[in-house]
Design a protein around this motif. Sequence first.
Motif, mmCIF file in Angstrom:
data_model
loop_
_atom_site.group_PDB
_atom_site.id
_atom_site.type_symbol
_atom_site.label_atom_id
_atom_site.label_comp_id
_atom_site.label_asym_id
_atom_site.label_seq_id
_atom_site.Cartn_x
_atom_site.Cartn_y
_atom_site.Cartn_z
ATOM 1 N N GLN A 108 9.476 58.919 36.946
ATOM 2 C CA GLN A 108 10.198 59.283 38.156
ATOM 3 C C GLN A 108 9.608 58.604 39.391
ATOM 4 O O GLN A 108 10.340 58.189 40.283
ATOM 5 N N ALA A 109 8.300 58.476 39.435
ATOM 6 C CA ALA A 109 7.671 57.820 40.575
ATOM 7 C C ALA A 109 7.983 56.327 40.599
ATOM 8 O O ALA A 109 8.180 55.749 41.675
ATOM 9 N N LEU A 110 8.053 55.713 39.430
ATOM 10 C CA LEU A 110 8.327 54.277 39.381
ATOM 11 C C LEU A 110 9.786 53.954 39.666
ATOM 12 O O LEU A 110 10.087 52.891 40.223
ATOM 13 N N THR A 111 10.707 54.826 39.291
ATOM 14 C CA THR A 111 12.134 54.542 39.460
ATOM 15 C C THR A 111 12.765 55.288 40.622
ATOM 16 O O THR A 111 13.923 55.041 40.934
ATOM 17 N N SER A 112 12.035 56.178 41.283
ATOM 18 C CA SER A 112 12.533 56.993 42.402
ATOM 19 C C SER A 112 13.724 57.855 42.008
ATOM 20 O O SER A 112 14.593 58.136 42.829
#
Length: 88
Positions: free
Chosen positions: A39-43
């Motif tokens: 989730q942090a990498l793909t927003s």
Amino acid sequence: MDEALFYDTLRQGLWVAFVISIPILTVALMAGLIVGLFQALTSIQEMTLTFVPKLAAIVAVFWLSMAFMSETLVSLFKDTLVPIIAGG
């Protein structure tokens, strides 16, 4: 039943509960970290994205470790609790 036997039985029960919960909690932690990293990498901030994979991983590990959990609980009852209940 004296106090020492009570506390020893309680300690054994808590230890068995800890040992049984280790596989499920470890997989839940790893799944949460992986999904959080994704989730942090793909927003992508979708709530079901965190819930569904973690639930699926927990159910799979529970199914795989059910025999281990059952054997551990049965041995606790046979070796510790049944003799206490029977008066031996």
